[in-house]
Design a protein around this motif. Structure first.
Motif, PDB file in Angstrom:
ATOM      1  N   ASP A  15      -8.632   9.579 -14.356  1.00  0.00           N
ATOM      2  CA  ASP A  15      -8.597  10.272 -13.076  1.00  0.00           C
ATOM      3  C   ASP A  15      -9.159   9.355 -11.994  1.00  0.00           C
ATOM      4  O   ASP A  15     -10.163   8.676 -12.209  1.00  0.00           O
ATOM      5  CB  ASP A  15      -9.451  11.541 -13.124  1.00  0.00           C
ATOM      6  CG  ASP A  15      -8.932  12.589 -14.091  1.00  0.00           C
ATOM      7  OD1 ASP A  15      -7.876  12.373 -14.711  1.00  0.00           O
ATOM      8  OD2 ASP A  15      -9.595  13.631 -14.224  1.00  0.00           O
ATOM      9  N   GLY A  16      -8.525   9.340 -10.835  1.00  0.00           N
ATOM     10  CA  GLY A  16      -9.033   8.572  -9.701  1.00  0.00           C
ATOM     11  C   GLY A  16      -9.037   7.071  -9.896  1.00  0.00           C
ATOM     12  O   GLY A  16      -9.835   6.371  -9.276  1.00  0.00           O
ATOM     13  N   ALA A  17      -8.175   6.545 -10.730  1.00  0.00           N
ATOM     14  CA  ALA A  17      -8.192   5.121 -11.065  1.00  0.00           C
ATOM     15  C   ALA A  17      -7.613   4.219  -9.971  1.00  0.00           C
ATOM     16  O   ALA A  17      -7.874   3.021  -9.963  1.00  0.00           O
ATOM     17  CB  ALA A  17      -7.429   4.882 -12.370  1.00  0.00           C
ATOM     18  N   PHE A  18      -6.848   4.758  -9.031  1.00  0.00           N
ATOM     19  CA  PHE A  18      -6.132   3.908  -8.077  1.00  0.00           C
ATOM     20  C   PHE A  18      -6.357   4.329  -6.634  1.00  0.00           C
ATOM     21  O   PHE A  18      -6.463   5.513  -6.319  1.00  0.00           O
ATOM     22  CB  PHE A  18      -4.620   3.946  -8.371  1.00  0.00           C
ATOM     23  CG  PHE A  18      -4.276   3.431  -9.729  1.00  0.00           C
ATOM     24  CD1 PHE A  18      -4.194   2.065  -9.969  1.00  0.00           C
ATOM     25  CD2 PHE A  18      -4.052   4.303 -10.779  1.00  0.00           C
ATOM     26  CE1 PHE A  18      -3.890   1.588 -11.227  1.00  0.00           C
ATOM     27  CE2 PHE A  18      -3.743   3.834 -12.046  1.00  0.00           C
ATOM     28  CZ  PHE A  18      -3.663   2.468 -12.266  1.00  0.00           C
ATOM     29  N   ASP A  19      -6.368   3.322  -5.762  1.00  0.00           N
ATOM     30  CA  ASP A  19      -6.417   3.554  -4.317  1.00  0.00           C
ATOM     31  C   ASP A  19      -5.020   3.796  -3.762  1.00  0.00           C
ATOM     32  O   ASP A  19      -4.853   4.486  -2.758  1.00  0.00           O
ATOM     33  CB  ASP A  19      -6.994   2.334  -3.583  1.00  0.00           C
ATOM     34  CG  ASP A  19      -8.442   2.077  -3.966  1.00  0.00           C
ATOM     35  OD1 ASP A  19      -9.195   3.049  -4.099  1.00  0.00           O
ATOM     36  OD2 ASP A  19      -8.812   0.892  -4.118  1.00  0.00           O
ATOM     37  N   PHE A  20      -4.018   3.179  -4.390  1.00  0.00           N
ATOM     38  CA  PHE A  20      -2.649   3.233  -3.893  1.00  0.00           C
ATOM     39  C   PHE A  20      -1.681   3.169  -5.060  1.00  0.00           C
ATOM     40  O   PHE A  20      -1.932   2.471  -6.039  1.00  0.00           O
ATOM     41  CB  PHE A  20      -2.396   2.047  -2.943  1.00  0.00           C
ATOM     42  CG  PHE A  20      -1.015   2.013  -2.367  1.00  0.00           C
ATOM     43  CD1 PHE A  20      -0.663   2.875  -1.338  1.00  0.00           C
ATOM     44  CD2 PHE A  20      -0.060   1.139  -2.846  1.00  0.00           C
ATOM     45  CE1 PHE A  20       0.617   2.857  -0.801  1.00  0.00           C
ATOM     46  CE2 PHE A  20       1.224   1.100  -2.319  1.00  0.00           C
ATOM     47  CZ  PHE A  20       1.563   1.966  -1.291  1.00  0.00           C
TER      48      PHE A  20
END
Length: 126
Positions: A15-20
């Protein structure tokens, strides 16, 4: 860079691993598009964003012809590409209204669906 094979509706990331994130010319082929959007939301960090670019279902004959001409292909490749972009690929693609209906249920903080002559550009914000 790390490449991984997987399922768009069950990504192997925290979960929440990427900014984009970006998805180009593939969304129309997903077996579970609603699940893919939920997964995109899940793997984006709070404040993260995504971009989906894909062929529009209602692409016009003129837009296809102009795009194929821009590619500068030979006659056979041009004919095949025109056929694919006009008749085969749009069958699974979305209209702007169809994509808006789908993404509105995915839980993003905001989104915008823009149209170009050939494609939909969907900007997602968590």
């Amino acid at each position: 860079m790390d490449f991984r094979h997987g399922n768009a509706s069950d990504m192997p990331f925290a979960d929440g691993a990427f900014d984009f994130l970006i998805c180009c010319a593939a969304f129309k082929n997903f077996a579970d598009p609603a699940g893919a959007l939920r997964e995109m939301r899940r793997v984006l960090r709070d404040g993260g964003s995504g971009l989906i670019v894909d062929l529009r279902r209602d692409v016009s004959k003129g837009a296809v012809e102009q795009d194929v001409a821009r590619m500068g292909m030979g006659a056979v490749a041009g004919a095949f590409t025109t056929f694919a972009l006009r008749w085969f690929l749009p069958r699974r693609a979305y209209t702007k209204a169809g994509f808006e209906a789908l993404v509105s249920k995915a839980g993003f903080g905001s989104y915008e669906v823009r149209q170009t002559p050939m494609a939909l550009e969907v900007e997602l914000r968590k």
